[in-house]
Design an enzyme around this catalytic site. Structure first.
Site, short mmCIF file in Angstrom:
data_model
loop_
_atom_site.label_atom_id
_atom_site.label_comp_id
_atom_site.label_asym_id
_atom_site.label_seq_id
_atom_site.Cartn_x
_atom_site.Cartn_y
_atom_site.Cartn_z
CG HIS A 1 39.53 41.12 40.86
ND1 HIS A 1 38.75 40.17 40.22
CD2 HIS A 1 39.06 42.32 40.47
CE1 HIS A 1 37.85 40.80 39.47
NE2 HIS A 1 38.01 42.10 39.60
CD GLN B 1 43.53 47.50 38.45
OE1 GLN B 1 43.89 48.62 38.07
NE2 GLN B 1 42.33 47.02 38.21
CB CYS C 1 35.71 42.08 41.97
SG CYS C 1 34.45 42.40 40.74
N1 PLP Z 1 42.54 41.10 38.73
C1 PLP Z 1 42.53 42.38 39.10
C2 PLP Z 1 43.53 42.88 40.10
C3 PLP Z 1 41.59 43.25 38.54
O1 PLP Z 1 41.58 44.54 38.91
C4 PLP Z 1 40.67 42.74 37.60
C5 PLP Z 1 39.63 43.63 37.03
O2 PLP Z 1 39.27 44.62 37.60
C6 PLP Z 1 40.74 41.40 37.23
C7 PLP Z 1 41.69 40.61 37.83
C8 PLP Z 1 39.82 40.82 36.22
O3 PLP Z 1 40.08 41.39 34.98
P1 PLP Z 1 39.15 41.08 33.72
O4 PLP Z 1 37.75 41.38 34.17
O5 PLP Z 1 39.65 42.02 32.67
O6 PLP Z 1 39.35 39.65 33.36
#
Ligand code: PLP
Length: 412
Positions: free
Chosen positions: A133, A209, A370
């Site tokens: 991500h 996740q 993302c």
């Molecule tokens: N990492 C992973 C694998 C994610 O799926 C997400 C959000 O979809 C994030 C990081 C970022 O999470 P947050 O937006 O809650 O900080």
């Protein structure tokens, strides 16, 4: 019933109908159709115990923490610190190893600022993976590191031979997702931690996740840092967790300055509180932590083995039904994967597919999720993603498949 004891009273076997009744939003409609919520990887829905815990905190216990000498403030402080203890228990860590943050994104930015940057020499790298991500790529770059990525195979698995080779170049940190948000792949984080440590490389695991699907044990994983977001694990938005080994937290400088993170302040300089408080400047999301504790307690009270079996069955059902639709291509077919299905449909833009599914009351995500580098690697500008949680049903899988067949006819 207190937030910390509320669970699923009297329910022994897994009963998805009873479980759904605990989530008020699942009884609502969308576009005049029953809501079919298949975007839990983006954010999960909330059980009543979480909604009530947040409401009850504001109704009965709201005050600022660590400051007041009056009873209400003491109660709020107790709620906040009890939530920290609850998180520690749920990940198998120590209480003073749990830092409250806004979410996974802030946790990784904190580690990038306070752990990576002081160790970074010119040319220093962070080893990530092609499936990360953006939250597990951009903070390292902002801190001044070059990001180098372990390749992903065509089925959506990490190339572990390449990982071993790349670790020999001694990156400052290995930063990997536990479960891919775009492919659903469950990565062998235990193996990767052992591999990295053999080369003296510390490891951050992005558990955003994984926390909703797996029982997390940071000691068994063997990582240095583990982070996740409250809102993906059935808790509130705006609260998340960084767990870190005490030896790291002790030597890391604060991330932000302000109230509540200090020992003594003078105009000549400041000394800081011990971890975790030195990383929690300002008034935090107290109600969020209370809600997160309610969510983790609720989750722990469920039959996790039965839930795992249910989610696996949903994944297999959805995989079978979607694979049978002509022109539909599943993206990410690793043998170990969570109930996350990304796909493309011949001749149809993913955004059009998602909009047409919305017309049927089916909520899915379309885009790059993302994960632009992953989509570039796969040669796809975008995919549609259906992501399932413990409250989804086989009827909803069928509704998704039916809606997709309709969409297919429009483009076929
Ligand atoms: N990492 C992973 C694998 C994610 O799926 C997400 C959000 O979809 C994030 C990081 C970022 O999470 P947050 O937006 O809650 O900080």
């Amino acid at each position: 019933m207190s937030a910390l004891t509320a669970g699923a009273p009297g329910r022994t076997a897994f009963d998805v109908t009873a479980l759904r009744a605990e989530f008020p939003i699942l009884a609502t409609t969308s576009r005049g159709k029953p809501l079919v919520y298949l975007d839990s990887a983006a954010t999960a829905q909330k059980p009543r115990v979480v909604i009530d815990a947040v409401g009850d905190f504001y109704r009965h216990d709201n005050a600022n923490i660590h400051r007041g000498v009056y009873q209400l403030s003491e109660r709020a402080t107790l709620a906040w610190e009890s939530a920290r203890a609850c998180v520690a228990t749920s990940v198998g860590g120590a209480v003073d190893e749990v830092v409250f943050v806004r979410g996974t994104t802030e946790a990784i930015n904190l580690v990038a600022h306070s752990f990576l940057r002081p160790r970074l020499l010119p040319g220093g790298t962070v080893l990530v993976t092609e499936m990360e991500h953006h939250a597990n790529i951009v903070p390292w770059q902002l801190a001044g590191a070059a990001t180098v990525a372990i390749p992903v195979t065509d089925t959506g698995e990490l190339d572990l031979v390449a990982a071993e080779r790349m670790l020999r170049d001694r990156p400052v940190l290995l930063a990997i997702s536990h479960i891919s948000n775009a492919l659903g792949t469950i990565n062998p984080v235990e193996e990767l931690c052992a591999m990295a440590h053999a080369h003296g490389v510390p490891v951050l695991v992005d558990g955003a996740q994984a926390a909703p699907h797996l029982v997390i044990d940071v000691a068994a994983i063997g990582c240095d840092f583990y982070c996740f977001s409250g809102h993906k694990v059935f808790g509130p938005t705006g609260i998340g967790v960084l767990w870190a080994k005490r030896e790291h937290l002790d030597v890391m400088p604060p991330y932000q300055g302000g109230g509540d993170m200090i020992d003594e302040v003078t105009f000549a300089g400041t000394t800081y509180a011990a971890a975790p408080r030195k990383f929690e400047a300002g008034t935090p999301h107290i109600a969020g932590a209370v809600g997160l504790a309610a969510a983790l307690t609720w989750l722990a009270a469920q039959d996790r083995v039965a839930i795992q079996a249910h989610e696996d069955a949903l994944r297999d059902d959805a995989t079978g039904r979607l694979a049978a639709i002509p022109g539909l291509r599943l993206v990410g077919t690793a043998p170990r994967k969570a109930a996350v299905l990304a796909f493309t449909l011949d001749g149809a833009h993913p955004h059009d597919v998602a909009s047409l599914l919305d017309g049927e009351g089916v909520c899915v995500r379309a885009g790059h999720h993302c994960t632009q580098p992953l989509h570039r690697r796969l040669g796809l500008p975008a995919t549609v993603r259906a992501s399932f949680a413990l409250y989804n049903t086989h009827d909803e899988v069928a509704a998704l498949a039916r809606a997709l067949v309709k969409v297919r006819r429009l483009f076929g």
